[in-house]
Write a protein that holds these residues in place. Structure first.
Motif, PDB file in Angstrom:
ATOM      1  N   PHE A 199      38.770  40.026  53.513  1.00 58.93           N
ATOM      2  CA  PHE A 199      40.114  40.692  53.168  1.00 58.93           C
ATOM      3  C   PHE A 199      40.221  42.148  52.641  1.00 58.93           C
ATOM      4  CE2 PHE A 199      44.024  41.421  50.843  1.00 58.93           C
ATOM      5  CZ  PHE A 199      44.956  41.221  51.771  1.00 58.93           C
ATOM      6  N   LEU A 200      39.324  42.192  51.378  1.00 57.34           N
ATOM      7  CA  LEU A 200      39.201  43.656  50.969  1.00 57.34           C
ATOM      8  C   LEU A 200      38.336  44.365  51.565  1.00 57.34           C
ATOM      9  CD1 LEU A 200      39.421  42.498  47.257  1.00 57.34           C
ATOM     10  CD2 LEU A 200      41.009  43.345  48.481  1.00 57.34           C
ATOM     11  N   PRO A 201      38.370  45.574  52.009  1.00 54.93           N
ATOM     12  CA  PRO A 201      37.302  46.387  52.360  1.00 54.93           C
ATOM     13  C   PRO A 201      36.307  46.738  51.091  1.00 54.93           C
ATOM     14  CG  PRO A 201      39.341  47.760  51.919  1.00 54.93           C
ATOM     15  CD  PRO A 201      39.904  46.324  51.802  1.00 54.93           C
ATOM     16  N   ASP A 202      34.993  47.305  51.481  1.00 57.35           N
ATOM     17  CA  ASP A 202      34.157  47.350  50.577  1.00 57.35           C
ATOM     18  C   ASP A 202      34.578  48.355  49.506  1.00 57.35           C
ATOM     19  OD1 ASP A 202      32.540  45.858  52.019  1.00 57.35           O
ATOM     20  OD2 ASP A 202      31.158  47.534  52.826  1.00 57.35           O
ATOM     21  N   ALA A 203      35.332  49.224  49.719  1.00 55.06           N
ATOM     22  CA  ALA A 203      35.473  50.348  48.587  1.00 55.06           C
ATOM     23  C   ALA A 203      36.680  49.551  47.481  1.00 55.06           C
ATOM     24  CB  ALA A 203      36.199  51.565  49.252  1.00 55.06           C
ATOM     25  N   LEU A 204      37.088  48.518  48.021  1.00 52.75           N
ATOM     26  CA  LEU A 204      38.052  47.810  46.905  1.00 52.75           C
ATOM     27  C   LEU A 204      37.600  46.530  46.471  1.00 52.75           C
ATOM     28  CD1 LEU A 204      41.466  48.219  49.019  1.00 52.75           C
ATOM     29  CD2 LEU A 204      40.488  49.864  47.218  1.00 52.75           C
ATOM     30  N   ARG A 205      36.325  46.238  46.533  1.00 56.20           N
ATOM     31  CA  ARG A 205      35.808  44.979  45.786  1.00 56.20           C
ATOM     32  C   ARG A 205      35.112  45.567  44.560  1.00 56.20           C
ATOM     33  NH1 ARG A 205      32.560  42.102  51.013  1.00 56.20           N
ATOM     34  NH2 ARG A 205      34.356  42.395  52.568  1.00 56.20           N
ATOM     35  N   PHE A 206      36.015  45.827  43.651  1.00 57.45           N
ATOM     36  CA  PHE A 206      35.805  45.898  42.268  1.00 57.45           C
ATOM     37  C   PHE A 206      35.133  44.876  41.658  1.00 57.45           C
ATOM     38  CE2 PHE A 206      39.612  48.426  43.461  1.00 57.45           C
ATOM     39  CZ  PHE A 206      39.225  49.457  43.736  1.00 57.45           C
ATOM     40  N   ARG A 207      34.290  44.915  40.464  1.00 52.91           N
ATOM     41  CA  ARG A 207      34.183  44.155  39.463  1.00 52.91           C
ATOM     42  C   ARG A 207      34.280  44.881  38.015  1.00 52.91           C
ATOM     43  NH1 ARG A 207      32.214  39.129  38.808  1.00 52.91           N
ATOM     44  NH2 ARG A 207      30.569  38.768  36.771  1.00 52.91           N
ATOM     45  N   SER A 208      34.956  44.056  36.988  1.00 48.65           N
ATOM     46  CA  SER A 208      35.107  44.631  35.720  1.00 48.65           C
ATOM     47  C   SER A 208      33.878  44.295  34.864  1.00 48.65           C
ATOM     48  CB  SER A 208      36.158  43.961  35.137  1.00 48.65           C
ATOM     49  OG  SER A 208      36.244  44.276  33.750  1.00 48.65           O
ATOM     50  N   PRO A 209      33.295  45.294  34.307  1.00 47.70           N
ATOM     51  CA  PRO A 209      32.283  44.805  33.138  1.00 47.70           C
ATOM     52  C   PRO A 209      32.267  43.963  32.383  1.00 47.70           C
ATOM     53  CG  PRO A 209      33.239  47.086  32.676  1.00 47.70           C
ATOM     54  CD  PRO A 209      33.980  46.521  33.938  1.00 47.70           C
ATOM     55  N   HIS A 210      33.587  43.557  32.165  1.00 46.36           N
ATOM     56  CA  HIS A 210      33.879  42.583  30.896  1.00 46.36           C
ATOM     57  C   HIS A 210      34.971  41.570  31.547  1.00 46.36           C
ATOM     58  CE1 HIS A 210      34.226  40.870  26.988  1.00 46.36           C
ATOM     59  NE2 HIS A 210      35.359  40.580  27.077  1.00 46.36           N
ATOM     60  N   PRO A 211      35.001  40.365  31.402  1.00 48.62           N
ATOM     61  CA  PRO A 211      35.988  39.396  31.861  1.00 48.62           C
ATOM     62  C   PRO A 211      37.365  39.898  31.699  1.00 48.62           C
ATOM     63  CG  PRO A 211      34.328  38.236  31.105  1.00 48.62           C
ATOM     64  CD  PRO A 211      33.942  39.563  30.468  1.00 48.62           C
ATOM     65  N   LEU A 212      38.148  39.990  32.477  1.00 50.76           N
ATOM     66  CA  LEU A 212      39.763  40.382  32.374  1.00 50.76           C
ATOM     67  C   LEU A 212      40.720  39.144  32.463  1.00 50.76           C
ATOM     68  CD1 LEU A 212      39.702  43.415  34.673  1.00 50.76           C
ATOM     69  CD2 LEU A 212      39.890  43.476  32.073  1.00 50.76           C
ATOM     70  N   VAL A 213      41.790  39.639  31.660  1.00 49.36           N
ATOM     71  CA  VAL A 213      43.055  38.418  32.021  1.00 49.36           C
ATOM     72  C   VAL A 213      44.065  39.230  32.649  1.00 49.36           C
ATOM     73  CG1 VAL A 213      44.759  37.052  30.536  1.00 49.36           C
ATOM     74  CG2 VAL A 213      42.305  37.294  29.727  1.00 49.36           C
ATOM     75  N   ASP A 214      44.685  38.775  33.644  1.00 48.56           N
ATOM     76  CA  ASP A 214      45.690  39.347  34.486  1.00 48.56           C
ATOM     77  C   ASP A 214      46.999  38.666  33.995  1.00 48.56           C
ATOM     78  OD1 ASP A 214      47.685  40.174  36.116  1.00 48.56           O
ATOM     79  OD2 ASP A 214      46.773  39.740  37.993  1.00 48.56           O
ATOM     80  N   ILE A 215      47.766  39.192  32.846  1.00 46.79           N
ATOM     81  CA  ILE A 215      48.910  38.575  32.203  1.00 46.79           C
ATOM     82  C   ILE A 215      50.050  38.356  33.179  1.00 46.79           C
ATOM     83  CG2 ILE A 215      48.071  39.364  30.219  1.00 46.79           C
ATOM     84  CD1 ILE A 215      50.725  40.857  29.989  1.00 46.79           C
ATOM     85  N   GLY A 216      50.186  38.836  34.340  1.00 48.67           N
ATOM     86  CA  GLY A 216      51.203  38.700  35.379  1.00 48.67           C
ATOM     87  C   GLY A 216      51.165  38.493  36.639  1.00 48.67           C
ATOM     88  N   ALA A 217      50.724  37.169  37.154  1.00 47.09           N
ATOM     89  CA  ALA A 217      50.380  37.388  38.647  1.00 47.09           C
ATOM     90  C   ALA A 217      51.634  36.327  39.031  1.00 47.09           C
ATOM     91  CB  ALA A 217      49.183  36.706  38.752  1.00 47.09           C
ATOM     92  N   ASN A 218      52.177  36.717  40.434  1.00 51.68           N
ATOM     93  CA  ASN A 218      53.314  35.941  41.039  1.00 51.68           C
ATOM     94  C   ASN A 218      52.548  35.155  42.007  1.00 51.68           C
ATOM     95  OD1 ASN A 218      56.057  37.038  39.590  1.00 51.68           O
ATOM     96  ND2 ASN A 218      54.774  38.806  40.080  1.00 51.68           N
ATOM     97  N   LEU A 219      51.755  34.115  41.734  1.00 48.29           N
ATOM     98  CA  LEU A 219      50.976  33.538  42.811  1.00 48.29           C
ATOM     99  C   LEU A 219      51.619  32.385  43.542  1.00 48.29           C
ATOM    100  CD1 LEU A 219      47.353  33.308  41.508  1.00 48.29           C
ATOM    101  CD2 LEU A 219      48.341  35.099  42.836  1.00 48.29           C
ATOM    102  N   THR A 220      53.060  32.132  42.981  1.00 48.80           N
ATOM    103  CA  THR A 220      53.928  31.228  43.903  1.00 48.80           C
ATOM    104  C   THR A 220      54.614  32.209  44.790  1.00 48.80           C
ATOM    105  OG1 THR A 220      55.668  31.392  42.060  1.00 48.80           O
ATOM    106  CG2 THR A 220      54.057  29.817  41.984  1.00 48.80           C
ATOM    107  N   HIS A 221      54.681  33.316  45.057  1.00 45.21           N
ATOM    108  CA  HIS A 221      55.058  34.342  45.966  1.00 45.21           C
ATOM    109  C   HIS A 221      54.807  33.496  47.464  1.00 45.21           C
ATOM    110  CE1 HIS A 221      56.103  37.632  48.517  1.00 45.21           C
ATOM    111  NE2 HIS A 221      57.037  37.882  47.497  1.00 45.21           N
ATOM    112  N   ASP A 222      55.571  33.735  48.511  1.00 45.11           N
ATOM    113  CA  ASP A 222      55.191  33.136  49.698  1.00 45.11           C
ATOM    114  C   ASP A 222      53.976  33.846  50.442  1.00 45.11           C
ATOM    115  OD1 ASP A 222      57.323  31.345  49.657  1.00 45.11           O
ATOM    116  OD2 ASP A 222      58.734  32.357  50.704  1.00 45.11           O
TER     117      ASP A 222
END
Length: 297
Positions: A10-33
């Motif tokens: 789904f993501l092109p190669d240029a958007l396949r990031f990896r954080s150097p340290h684990p991250l917390v996403d404090i706001g994800a609307n994953l119940t969205h259709d």
């Protein structure tokens, strides 16, 4: 748990990031259709980007309940539970009791999304304030932190929070977009601040670049607010323009740049702050071959 064999095309190669340290996403609307048909893949991509802990956003009772079910089934997922000001006219004593019961579930880590939105006024201000006060009461009774939405209502928000500040524990102004005066008013109330890809929008978020350095690291957290607020300055176009947690490292990179610090240091600090804020014991990590992530700097 999401399968590690889920297709990652789904993501092109240029958007396949990896954080150097684990991250917390404090706001994800994953119940969205928009996430209904590929949620496993979305969560898998987030983990590959080292975004292993996600706080889902509960914007009304139904979505809060759906998010709690998801959090039961996926490692590293938690949720808030509350009523967004856009639908504040739904508030009732019965709803308050139902939310209180939902907030007692272990996967629910905050009260909200609640607050005030005088920009769109989908609910009239009087109803918004009634629903917000009701949820402040829930937070005071439960001891849970508050996940707050505010837009064009900074002065009234500060007035209400000042009256309640001694009764509640922690509170975060999620997706902060306002001005310096409003920011410092929130910091004076010992609030936390959540930053999104709004910072990456040259049309309306440029002012935030001058403000990020004012936020103490122990009050700063990061979020995508996906599927909304896709960063406008991504290095490649994204099919469909749906934002997702795997892109959070790009937002962290941008914030770190404007604060004049390393991405690693900012990632570590915001994760440490988020874990303490939501009372989480350990961050979820996912190891993978860094060579798969061409977008990593």
């Amino acid at each position: 748990m999401a399968s590690s064999n889920v297709s990652d095309d789904f993501l092109p190669d240029a958007l396949r990031f990896r954080s150097p340290h684990p991250l917390v996403d404090i706001g994800a609307n994953l119940t969205h259709d928009s996430f209904r048909h590929d949620l496993d893949a979305v969560i898998d991509r987030a983990r590959r980007a080292n975004v292993g802990t996600l706080i889902l956003t509960g914007s009304d009772f139904d979505h809060s309940e759906q998010a709690a079910v998801l959090a039961e089934h996926y490692q590293g997922l938690y949720t808030t539970a509350g009523l967004h000001p856009h639908v504040a006219d739904q508030w009732s004593d019965d709803l308050g009791r139902n939310l209180a019961a939902l907030q007692r579930r272990p996967e629910v880590v905050a009260v909200g999304e609640c607050g005030l939105d005088y920009n769109r006024n989908f609910s009239v201000p009087r109803d918004q304030e009634t629903a917000f006060e009701g949820q402040l009461q829930l937070a005071a009774e439960s001891g849970l932190p508050l996940f707050i939405h505010e837009r064009d209502a900074g002065q009234r928000m500060r007035e209400i929070l000042k009256a309640w500040r001694d009764d509640i524990t922690h509170a975060v102004i999620h997706c902060f977009t306002a001005d310096r005066e409003t920011l410092h008013g929130y910091l004076d109330l010992d609030l936390h601040v959540g930053l999104t890809g709004w910072l990456c929008d040259e049309r309306r978020g440029h002012h935030l670049r001058d403000l990020v350095g004012d936020i103490p690291l122990n009050r700063l957290m990061v979020e995508t607010d996906c599927p909304y607020l896709l960063p406008r300055n991504l290095p490649a176009k994204l099919k469909g323009r749906r934002h997702e947690p795997a892109l959070l490292p790009w937002i962290v990179r941008e914030i770190a740049h404007w604060r004049g610090m390393t991405e690693d240091a900012l990632a570590y600090a915001t994760t440490t702050t988020a874990m303490a804020f939501f009372g989480l014991k350990e961050v979820t990590t996912h190891c993978t071959d860094d060579s798969q992530h061409a977008g990593e700097a």
